[in-house]
Motif scaffolding. Structure first.
Motif, short mmCIF file in Angstrom:
data_model
loop_
_atom_site.label_atom_id
_atom_site.label_comp_id
_atom_site.label_asym_id
_atom_site.label_seq_id
_atom_site.Cartn_x
_atom_site.Cartn_y
_atom_site.Cartn_z
N ALA A 1 0.81 -1.21 0.00
CA ALA A 1 0.00 0.00 0.00
C ALA A 1 0.85 1.27 0.00
O ALA A 1 0.46 2.29 -0.58
CB ALA A 1 -0.93 -0.01 1.21
N LEU A 2 2.02 1.21 0.64
CA LEU A 2 2.85 2.41 0.78
C LEU A 2 3.85 2.59 -0.36
O LEU A 2 4.34 3.69 -0.58
CB LEU A 2 3.60 2.36 2.11
CG LEU A 2 2.74 2.50 3.37
CD1 LEU A 2 3.57 2.26 4.61
CD2 LEU A 2 2.10 3.89 3.43
N THR A 3 4.15 1.52 -1.08
CA THR A 3 5.15 1.61 -2.14
C THR A 3 4.86 2.70 -3.17
O THR A 3 5.78 3.43 -3.57
CB THR A 3 5.32 0.24 -2.82
OG1 THR A 3 5.86 -0.68 -1.86
CG2 THR A 3 6.25 0.34 -4.01
N PRO A 4 3.61 2.88 -3.63
CA PRO A 4 3.35 3.95 -4.61
C PRO A 4 3.64 5.35 -4.07
O PRO A 4 4.01 6.25 -4.84
CB PRO A 4 1.86 3.79 -4.92
CG PRO A 4 1.54 2.37 -4.59
CD PRO A 4 2.39 2.06 -3.40
N THR A 5 3.49 5.54 -2.77
CA THR A 5 3.71 6.86 -2.17
C THR A 5 5.19 7.14 -1.93
O THR A 5 5.64 8.27 -2.08
CB THR A 5 2.94 6.98 -0.84
OG1 THR A 5 1.56 6.71 -1.08
CG2 THR A 5 3.08 8.37 -0.25
N PHE A 6 5.92 6.11 -1.56
CA PHE A 6 7.33 6.28 -1.21
C PHE A 6 8.20 5.59 -2.27
O PHE A 6 8.49 4.40 -2.20
CB PHE A 6 7.60 5.72 0.19
CG PHE A 6 6.82 6.42 1.25
CD1 PHE A 6 7.26 7.61 1.80
CD2 PHE A 6 5.60 5.91 1.69
CE1 PHE A 6 6.54 8.27 2.78
CE2 PHE A 6 4.86 6.55 2.66
CZ PHE A 6 5.33 7.75 3.20
N ALA A 7 8.61 6.39 -3.24
CA ALA A 7 9.31 5.85 -4.41
C ALA A 7 10.68 5.30 -4.03
O ALA A 7 11.42 5.88 -3.24
CB ALA A 7 9.47 6.95 -5.45
N ASN A 8 11.01 4.15 -4.62
CA ASN A 8 12.33 3.54 -4.47
C ASN A 8 12.73 3.29 -3.02
O ASN A 8 13.91 3.26 -2.69
CB ASN A 8 13.40 4.42 -5.14
CG ASN A 8 13.12 4.66 -6.60
OD1 ASN A 8 12.75 3.73 -7.32
ND2 ASN A 8 13.27 5.89 -7.05
N THR A 9 11.75 3.12 -2.18
CA THR A 9 12.03 2.84 -0.76
C THR A 9 12.45 1.39 -0.58
O THR A 9 11.89 0.48 -1.20
CB THR A 9 10.79 3.13 0.10
OG1 THR A 9 10.55 4.54 0.11
CG2 THR A 9 10.97 2.65 1.53
N GLN A 10 13.45 1.20 0.26
CA GLN A 10 13.85 -0.15 0.66
C GLN A 10 13.09 -0.52 1.93
O GLN A 10 13.22 0.14 2.94
CB GLN A 10 15.36 -0.21 0.91
CG GLN A 10 16.21 -0.01 -0.32
CD GLN A 10 16.05 -1.15 -1.32
OE1 GLN A 10 16.07 -2.31 -0.95
NE2 GLN A 10 15.89 -0.80 -2.60
N TRP A 11 12.30 -1.58 1.83
CA TRP A 11 11.50 -2.01 2.97
C TRP A 11 12.22 -3.15 3.69
O TRP A 11 12.64 -4.13 3.06
CB TRP A 11 10.12 -2.48 2.51
CG TRP A 11 9.35 -1.39 1.82
CD1 TRP A 11 9.24 -1.17 0.49
CD2 TRP A 11 8.60 -0.35 2.45
NE1 TRP A 11 8.47 -0.07 0.23
CE2 TRP A 11 8.05 0.45 1.42
CE3 TRP A 11 8.31 -0.02 3.78
CZ2 TRP A 11 7.26 1.57 1.68
CZ3 TRP A 11 7.52 1.09 4.05
CH2 TRP A 11 7.01 1.86 3.01
N HIS A 12 12.37 -3.01 5.00
CA HIS A 12 13.01 -4.03 5.81
C HIS A 12 11.97 -4.54 6.82
O HIS A 12 11.20 -3.74 7.36
CB HIS A 12 14.21 -3.45 6.56
CG HIS A 12 15.19 -2.75 5.65
ND1 HIS A 12 16.35 -3.33 5.20
CD2 HIS A 12 15.16 -1.49 5.12
CE1 HIS A 12 17.00 -2.47 4.43
NE2 HIS A 12 16.30 -1.34 4.37
N GLU A 13 11.97 -5.84 7.05
CA GLU A 13 10.92 -6.41 7.90
C GLU A 13 11.51 -7.14 9.11
O GLU A 13 12.56 -7.78 9.00
CB GLU A 13 10.04 -7.36 7.10
CG GLU A 13 9.31 -6.67 5.95
CD GLU A 13 8.36 -7.61 5.21
OE1 GLU A 13 8.05 -8.69 5.75
OE2 GLU A 13 7.95 -7.26 4.08
N ALA A 14 10.80 -7.03 10.23
CA ALA A 14 11.16 -7.76 11.44
C ALA A 14 9.89 -8.32 12.05
O ALA A 14 8.88 -7.62 12.15
CB ALA A 14 11.87 -6.83 12.43
N ASP A 15 9.95 -9.60 12.45
CA ASP A 15 8.76 -10.22 13.02
C ASP A 15 8.87 -10.44 14.53
O ASP A 15 8.01 -11.08 15.14
CB ASP A 15 8.46 -11.56 12.33
CG ASP A 15 9.61 -12.57 12.47
OD1 ASP A 15 10.62 -12.23 13.13
OD2 ASP A 15 9.49 -13.67 11.91
N SER A 16 9.92 -9.90 15.13
CA SER A 16 10.12 -10.04 16.57
C SER A 16 11.08 -8.95 17.05
O SER A 16 11.75 -8.30 16.23
CB SER A 16 10.71 -11.41 16.92
OG SER A 16 12.02 -11.53 16.38
#
Length: 220
Positions: free
Chosen positions: A24-39
Motif C-alpha cells: 500500500a505504501l510503495t506507490p507513495t514512497f518511491a524507491n524505498t527499501q523495505w526491511h521487515e522484522a517479526d520479533s
C-alpha cells in the motif's frame, strides 16, 4: 526533502499485515527499501547492521520478545535519531498517551485507511508528530510503570537483550552460548541489569519488565 530512496523498517509479527502495508505504501514512497522484522530480536539484528541508515521504524507494540512499551523505550534511548511510529490495534487514549510519552513520533491505529497511513508517515518524515484526528493525549503520571521505563532506558542494547532472554526463561549458560561468551560475562550483565533496574534477582527483573505490558497500565 524528497520522500524517496528511504530505508523503512516494518516491525510486526503478522506477515500478511507487513505485506499489505508495504504494497500500500510503495506507490507513495518511491524507491524505498523495505526491511521487515517479526520479533524484537529480528528488529535488533536490523538495528545492529551498521551498513544501513534507517529513516523510519513502524513498530507494533506486541511482537514476540516485546513487552508492551519496552522496545519503543529501548529504540528511543539508543537510536534517538530514527523516528518511530507505533502502529497498534490498541487504540485507547491510555495506549496512545503512553506511546507518545515514551518517544513515539506518531500513533496509527491498525484500523486506519492506507490513505491515512501514508499521510501520517509523510508528516512524521517531515518532522511532525502525527495522531489520529481529534486525539487529546493525557498526562502520564510518575507511577511505578513510568519509573521502570526510565530505568529500562539506561540498559545497553546487550543488557536489554539479556533481560529479554531472562523473560524467556533461558539459563545463563544458554544465553552465554547464544552470545558466544562465557557464563561469567552473562553473570556480569545480570549484575548490571539488577543494579540499573533496582531489583535483586532475575525474577524481580522479569516482573519489572512486565510492568510495561499495555494491559497493566491505566491513566484513569
Amino acid at each position: 526533502m524528497k520522500l524517496e530512496n528511504l530505508n523503512i523498517i516494518i516491525a510486526d509479527d503478522h506477515p500478511l499485515f507487513r505485506n499489505a502495508l508495504r504494497q500500500a505504501l510503495t506507490p507513495t514512497f518511491a524507491n524505498t527499501q523495505w526491511h521487515e522484522a517479526d520479533s524484537a530480536e529480528a528488529l535488533q539484528k536490523l538495528m545492529d547492521d551498521s551498513s544501513v541508515e534507517f529513516d523510519l521504524i513502524l513498530l507494533d507494540l506486541q511482537m514476540p520478545g516485546s513487552h508492551g512499551y519496552s522496545t519503543l523505550i529501548h529504540l528511543r534511548s539508543h537510536y534517538a535519531e530514527i523516528p518511530v511510529v507505533v502502529i497498534s490495534a490498541h487504540e485507547d487514549i491510555n495506549t496512545i498517551s503512553r506511546a507518545i510519552h515514551y518517544g513515539s513520533s506518531g500513533f496509527i491505529p491498525k484500523s486506519s485507511s492506507m490513505e491515512t497511513l501514508a499521510e501520517a508517515l509523510n508528516a512524521v518524515l517531515y518532522g511532525d508528530i502525527w495522531l489520529p484526528q481529534g486525539t487529546q493525549v493525557v498526562p502520564v503520571p510518575e507511577d511505578t510503570t513510568d519509573q521502570m521505563a526510565s530505568r529500562l532506558s539506561d540498559l545497553t542494547p546487550q543488557q536489554y537483550k539479556v533481560l529479554q532472554m531472562f523473560a524467556e526463561g533461558l539459563l545463563n549458560k544458554q544465553i552465554a552460548y547464544d552470545f558466544g561468551v562465557s557464563e561469567a560475562t552473562i553473570k556480569a550483565h545480570a549484575t548490571a541489569i539488577f543494579r540499573k533496574l533496582g531489583v535483586r534477582n532475575r525474577t524481580q527483573a522479569v516482573i519489572a519488565l512486565q510492568q510495561l505490558e499495555m494491559e497493566k497500565v491505566d491513566l484513569s
